[in-house]
Motif scaffolding. Structure first.
Motif, PDB file in Angstrom:
ATOM      1  N   SER A 208      20.544  44.565  50.071  1.00 19.68           N
ATOM      2  CA  SER A 208      21.763  43.778  50.273  1.00 19.68           C
ATOM      3  C   SER A 208      22.151  43.106  48.958  1.00 19.68           C
ATOM      4  O   SER A 208      21.366  43.061  48.007  1.00 19.68           O
ATOM      5  CB  SER A 208      21.535  42.716  51.345  1.00 19.68           C
ATOM      6  N   PHE A 209      23.374  42.556  48.928  1.00 21.22           N
ATOM      7  CA  PHE A 209      23.840  41.899  47.705  1.00 21.22           C
ATOM      8  C   PHE A 209      22.959  40.696  47.372  1.00 21.22           C
ATOM      9  O   PHE A 209      22.614  40.465  46.204  1.00 21.22           O
ATOM     10  CB  PHE A 209      25.299  41.456  47.863  1.00 21.22           C
ATOM     11  N   SER A 210      22.569  39.939  48.379  1.00 23.88           N
ATOM     12  CA  SER A 210      21.735  38.758  48.136  1.00 23.88           C
ATOM     13  C   SER A 210      20.357  39.159  47.608  1.00 23.88           C
ATOM     14  O   SER A 210      19.767  38.454  46.781  1.00 23.88           O
ATOM     15  CB  SER A 210      21.596  37.928  49.412  1.00 23.88           C
ATOM     16  N   GLU A 211      19.840  40.303  48.075  1.00 31.09           N
ATOM     17  CA  GLU A 211      18.547  40.775  47.567  1.00 31.09           C
ATOM     18  C   GLU A 211      18.667  41.199  46.101  1.00 31.09           C
ATOM     19  O   GLU A 211      17.753  40.967  45.296  1.00 31.09           O
ATOM     20  CB  GLU A 211      18.055  41.941  48.423  1.00 31.09           C
ATOM     21  N   LYS A 212      19.806  41.784  45.769  1.00 34.86           N
ATOM     22  CA  LYS A 212      20.036  42.153  44.364  1.00 34.86           C
ATOM     23  C   LYS A 212      20.167  40.903  43.495  1.00 34.86           C
ATOM     24  O   LYS A 212      19.688  40.871  42.351  1.00 34.86           O
ATOM     25  CB  LYS A 212      21.286  43.022  44.251  1.00 34.86           C
ATOM     26  N   GLN A 213      20.806  39.878  44.033  1.00 34.50           N
ATOM     27  CA  GLN A 213      20.903  38.615  43.289  1.00 34.50           C
ATOM     28  C   GLN A 213      19.515  38.056  42.989  1.00 34.50           C
ATOM     29  O   GLN A 213      19.258  37.546  41.893  1.00 34.50           O
ATOM     30  CB  GLN A 213      21.709  37.594  44.092  1.00 34.50           C
ATOM     31  N   GLU A 214      18.639  38.165  43.962  1.00 31.84           N
ATOM     32  CA  GLU A 214      17.277  37.659  43.779  1.00 31.84           C
ATOM     33  C   GLU A 214      16.556  38.431  42.676  1.00 31.84           C
ATOM     34  O   GLU A 214      15.836  37.848  41.854  1.00 31.84           O
ATOM     35  CB  GLU A 214      16.513  37.771  45.093  1.00 31.84           C
ATOM     36  N   ILE A 215      16.773  39.747  42.635  1.00 31.05           N
ATOM     37  CA  ILE A 215      16.138  40.574  41.604  1.00 31.05           C
ATOM     38  C   ILE A 215      16.658  40.193  40.216  1.00 31.05           C
ATOM     39  O   ILE A 215      15.889  40.013  39.262  1.00 31.05           O
ATOM     40  CB  ILE A 215      16.385  42.071  41.888  1.00 31.05           C
ATOM     41  N   VAL A 216      17.992  40.058  40.104  1.00 31.98           N
ATOM     42  CA  VAL A 216      18.574  39.732  38.793  1.00 31.98           C
ATOM     43  C   VAL A 216      18.141  38.337  38.352  1.00 31.98           C
ATOM     44  O   VAL A 216      17.919  38.089  37.165  1.00 31.98           O
ATOM     45  CB  VAL A 216      20.111  39.851  38.823  1.00 31.98           C
ATOM     46  N   ASN A 217      17.996  37.423  39.297  1.00 31.50           N
ATOM     47  CA  ASN A 217      17.477  36.097  38.955  1.00 31.50           C
ATOM     48  C   ASN A 217      16.086  36.192  38.345  1.00 31.50           C
ATOM     49  O   ASN A 217      15.724  35.405  37.463  1.00 31.50           O
ATOM     50  CB  ASN A 217      17.452  35.205  40.192  1.00 31.50           C
TER      51      ASN A 217
END
Length: 380
Positions: A208-217
């Motif tokens: 999901s988009f939020s999971e991708k945000q977590e990875i980029v963080n």
């Protein structure tokens, strides 16, 4: 035609005339000297004799002005109007000397303020600008003791500092989090669309988009991420800043790109610039913004910027102006007697970005240094 002869013919502006009247009205003796002098030499001698006569009691000033080697204890004896005495006498002693102005690509500058005043009074010429006459008005007020040297105290300086929020202000911290999130979201979109392709920085399928945000963080905490995703063009810089740069600024950045000025702004540095600017944050990012957003002056002078100081002029094997034997200019940012700050040809550099101040470096102007990290990889 010499520089002095050229100045003889340049009329001063109406504004300069008005300021000149103020200068003469406040200094009747100066006006008398100017009007009774047949030429600039008489004007200089007249001012010099007047200063020595009128301020003969200021022995510390005269001693300091003629000393070939200045001493701290003599300097500490000087008063604020002593500085004015010394400055005026120095003008006279060095009148007419021509200097190559490094800020103007070696254009010859002539230092002769008394001549400029005399020409303005007698002929209305000399080409002196309003700023010159404002400076002279203030100088002679200082001479007469009508202006004071105001040294701000600690409380005043802290009040000035408090005009702008610091990076520790919780509100600024929140703004920077907002900036970081905007940048991360844009990078995710570019990776999703295939605009950015990188074997190291990719997402597993089905996230999901939020999971991708977590990875980029997570990536954000590693320096290689910031090197990989550094901004390298005006358009991408503007996009990452929410298209908030005005057309005039973009024109400067496009011109910078054409001039060969490299861009390299890592995501963290970019997150320190505000796109949404609440009342408490107005101007709070200017110091950093001016490092990232190049100025018209830098673009116009790029390629022609020379040594910042005489000591920066280095001829291999010969002492510089300070008497130091220093390394030659290749890859050197700053030079000192025992230390030199170097930027190597390869990737082995500590900088995570390229600030506007470093663009003055000689090797960036010559094109020897850049931030094309693929080309900078060592061959061995």
């Amino acid at each position: 035609m010499t520089e002095n002869e050229k100045l003889d013919r340049i009329a001063i502006s109406v504004h300069s005339h008005r300021l000149l009247r103020i200068l003469l009205r406040e200094n009747p003796m100066l006006e008398t000297i100017m009007r009774e002098s047949k030429n600039e030499i008489e004007a200089q001698l007249g001012v010099k004799n007047w200063i020595h006569s009128e301020y003969s009691s200021r022995k510390d000033a005269f001693r300091f002005q003629i000393d070939k080697v200045t001493k701290l204890e003599n300097f500490e004896k000087l008063s604020w109007n002593d500085y004015a005495i010394i400055r005026i006498l120095d003008y006279i002693d060095h009148a007419g000397i021509e200097y190559p102005d490094r800020n103007l690509r070696g254009e010859i500058a002539v230092s002769n303020p008394i001549r400029l005043i005399w020409l303005a009074v007698i002929k209305g010429t000399g080409g002196a600008k309003p700023d010159f006459f404002i400076d002279m008005i203030q100088l002679f007020r200082q001479l007469r003791g009508e202006s004071n040297q105001v040294i701000p105290d600690r409380d005043t300086i802290e009040k000035w500092m408090d005009r702008y929020s610091s990076g520790l202000d919780p509100r600024i911290v929140e703004l920077r989090k907002e900036n970081k999130e905007r940048i991360i979201n844009l990078l995710i979109d570019k990776i999703n669309s295939g605009e950015i392709r990188d074997q190291l920085y990719t997402f597993p399928d089905g996230l999901s988009f939020s999971e991708k945000q977590e990875i980029v963080n997570g990536w954000w905490d590693h320096y290689k991420f910031h090197l990989r995703f550094a901004i390298r063009s005006p358009d991408l810089l503007n996009e990452m800043l929410g298209h908030s740069l005005d057309p005039d600024t973009m024109k400067i950045l496009y011109d910078a790109e054409k001039a060969g000025i490299p861009f390299f702004v890592n995501p963290y540095y970019l997150s320190l610039l505000h796109v949404r600017v609440p009342y408490f944050a107005i101007g709070a990012d200017l110091a950093i913004r001016h490092y990232i957003v190049y100025s018209r002056q830098l673009v116009d002078e790029f390629g022609n910027i020379v040594a910042w100081e005489k000591e920066d002029e280095v001829v291999p094997g010969k002492p510089n102006a300070a008497g130091w034997i220093l390394p030659s200019y290749n890859n050197i940012h700053r030079r000192y007697p025992e230390v030199a700050i170097l930027i190597p040809d390869s990737m082995g550099r500590a900088c995570g970005g390229l600030c506007s101040s470093c663009q003055r470096m000689f090797d960036f102007q010559r094109g020897n240094l850049n931030f094309d990290l693929e080309k900078l990889k060592p061959n061995e």
